[in-house]
Enzyme design. Structure first.
Site, PDB file in Angstrom:
ATOM      1  N   SER A 243       0.810  -1.198   5.089  1.00 27.55           N
ATOM      2  CA  SER A 243       0.112  -0.198   5.799  1.00 27.55           C
ATOM      3  C   SER A 243       0.310  -0.282   7.307  1.00 27.55           C
ATOM      4  O   SER A 243       0.144  -1.432   7.775  1.00 27.55           O
ATOM      5  CB  SER A 243      -1.317   0.125   5.344  1.00 27.55           C
ATOM      6  OG  SER A 243      -1.478   0.368   3.990  1.00 27.55           O
TER       7      SER A 243
HETATM    8  N1  SAM Z   1      -2.574  -2.533   1.723  1.00 27.49           N
HETATM    9  C1  SAM Z   1      -1.384  -2.776   1.490  1.00 27.49           C
HETATM   10  C2  SAM Z   1      -0.520  -3.478   2.462  1.00 27.49           C
HETATM   11  O1  SAM Z   1      -0.972  -3.482   3.672  1.00 27.49           O
HETATM   12  O2  SAM Z   1       0.310  -4.092   2.298  1.00 27.49           O
HETATM   13  C3  SAM Z   1      -0.738  -1.652   1.104  1.00 27.49           C
HETATM   14  C4  SAM Z   1       0.125  -1.638  -0.028  1.00 27.49           C
HETATM   15  S1  SAM Z   1       1.171  -0.086  -0.362  1.00 27.49           S
HETATM   16  C5  SAM Z   1       0.985   1.160   0.717  1.00 27.49           C
HETATM   17  C6  SAM Z   1       0.448   0.485  -1.943  1.00 27.49           C
HETATM   18  C7  SAM Z   1       0.462  -0.586  -3.007  1.00 27.49           C
HETATM   19  O3  SAM Z   1      -0.282   0.269  -4.147  1.00 27.49           O
HETATM   20  C8  SAM Z   1       1.788  -0.926  -3.590  1.00 27.49           C
HETATM   21  O4  SAM Z   1       1.887  -2.209  -3.557  1.00 27.49           O
HETATM   22  C9  SAM Z   1       1.890  -0.115  -5.001  1.00 27.49           C
HETATM   23  O5  SAM Z   1       2.584  -0.781  -5.787  1.00 27.49           O
HETATM   24  C10 SAM Z   1       0.406  -0.110  -5.317  1.00 27.49           C
HETATM   25  N2  SAM Z   1      -0.120   0.683  -6.556  1.00 27.49           N
HETATM   26  C11 SAM Z   1       0.457   1.926  -6.703  1.00 27.49           C
HETATM   27  N3  SAM Z   1      -0.442   2.438  -7.663  1.00 27.49           N
HETATM   28  C12 SAM Z   1      -1.109   1.507  -8.340  1.00 27.49           C
HETATM   29  C13 SAM Z   1      -1.892   1.101  -9.246  1.00 27.49           C
HETATM   30  N4  SAM Z   1      -2.302   2.063 -10.326  1.00 27.49           N
HETATM   31  N5  SAM Z   1      -2.623   0.002  -9.531  1.00 27.49           N
HETATM   32  C14 SAM Z   1      -2.317  -0.865  -8.646  1.00 27.49           C
HETATM   33  N6  SAM Z   1      -1.583  -0.919  -7.478  1.00 27.49           N
HETATM   34  C15 SAM Z   1      -0.847   0.380  -7.405  1.00 27.49           C
END
Ligand code: SAM
Length: 220
Positions: free
Chosen positions: A70
């Site tokens: 992010s």
């Molecule tokens: N805060 C994190 C970072 O800075 O690296 C953001 C990661 S990204 C924007 C969002 C993450 O949410 C991804 O790794 C994705 O795989 C995960 N994600 C999406 N749906 C999900 C779910 N149902 N359960 C767990 N993780 C999920």
């Protein structure tokens, strides 16, 4: 930490880190502890080496598998919103991704529980935090739509991918007076929301427009 260091960005990263902090302050981040952690945490260790020189730009970056680390402003804004709500001892994070937001939270609260649906991202994030000697985080490979009931209730829940509405399990796992911070909505019209648990139900507040990857059901 030595085997995670990327060569060639030492001095540049110091200057660009200070520039990033100035930009966060300009954008409305005022919480001194959040600013301290954002200044100290080595964001370049949470991205691929090829992107390390861009790690202190205020922008999201790809982390593979269609996911992103992010934008620093968003990490700071969500963390500040959570902490401003009141005492925050335990936090559930949904969407571990690179582990950067996890590390920010871990520096500011007693214990962090984090759930990720992509196993390889979860393993890499776990590896990074171990090398950084962050010890107050529990990781889970699973579907964050279900939260993590074993350790509920949580003072705070932070979601880093956007569902269409507030997932019921997450609202239910909030402590009385707890705070849930999440992006919500369809791809081109998402908003950052703060949902707080009150004695007689939930209060919802729209904070600002955002752009996140979707929260997907099930595990990958
Ligand atoms: N805060 C994190 C970072 O800075 O690296 C953001 C990661 S990204 C924007 C969002 C993450 O949410 C991804 O790794 C994705 O795989 C995960 N994600 C999406 N749906 C999900 C779910 N149902 N359960 C767990 N993780 C999920």
């Amino acid at each position: 930490m030595s085997d995670l260091s990327h060569a060639g960005i030492g001095m540049t990263s110091q200057r660009t880190r200070e520039r990033l902090i100035a930009r966060l302050i300009e954008a409305g981040i005022t919480h001194p502890e959040v600013l301290r952690v954002m200044r100290e945490l080595p964001r370049h260790l949470f991205v691929d080496e090829a992107l390390a020189s861009r790690a202190y730009e205020d922008s999201p970056l790809p982390i593979g598998l269609g996911q992103t680390i992010s934008q620093p402003y968003i990490v700071a804004r969500m963390t500040q919103t959570l902490l401003a709500h009141g005492p925050c001892d335990t936090v559930l994070e949904v969407g571990t991704g690179s582990g950067f937001q996890t590390a920010v939270l871990a520096a500011l609260v007693r214990r962090v529980y984090t759930v990720e649906r992509i196993a390889s991202l979860q393993e890499l994030a776990q590896h990074r935090l171990r090398l950084l000697k962050v010890r107050n985080v529990r990781f889970r490979y699973g579907d964050g739509f279900q939260g993590w009931s074993d350790y509920a209730p949580y003072d705070g829940i932070l979601v880093t991918a956007a569902p269409r509405g507030v997932p019921r399990a997450l609202a239910e796992q909030l402590a009385p007076t707890g705070c849930l911070v999440l992006p919500m909505g369809e791809a081109d019209r998402q908003v950052l929301m703060r949902v707080t648990r009150e004695a007689d139900g939930f209060d919802q507040q729209v904070l600002e427009p955002v752009s996140f990857v979707p929260l997907l059901g099930g595990v990958a």
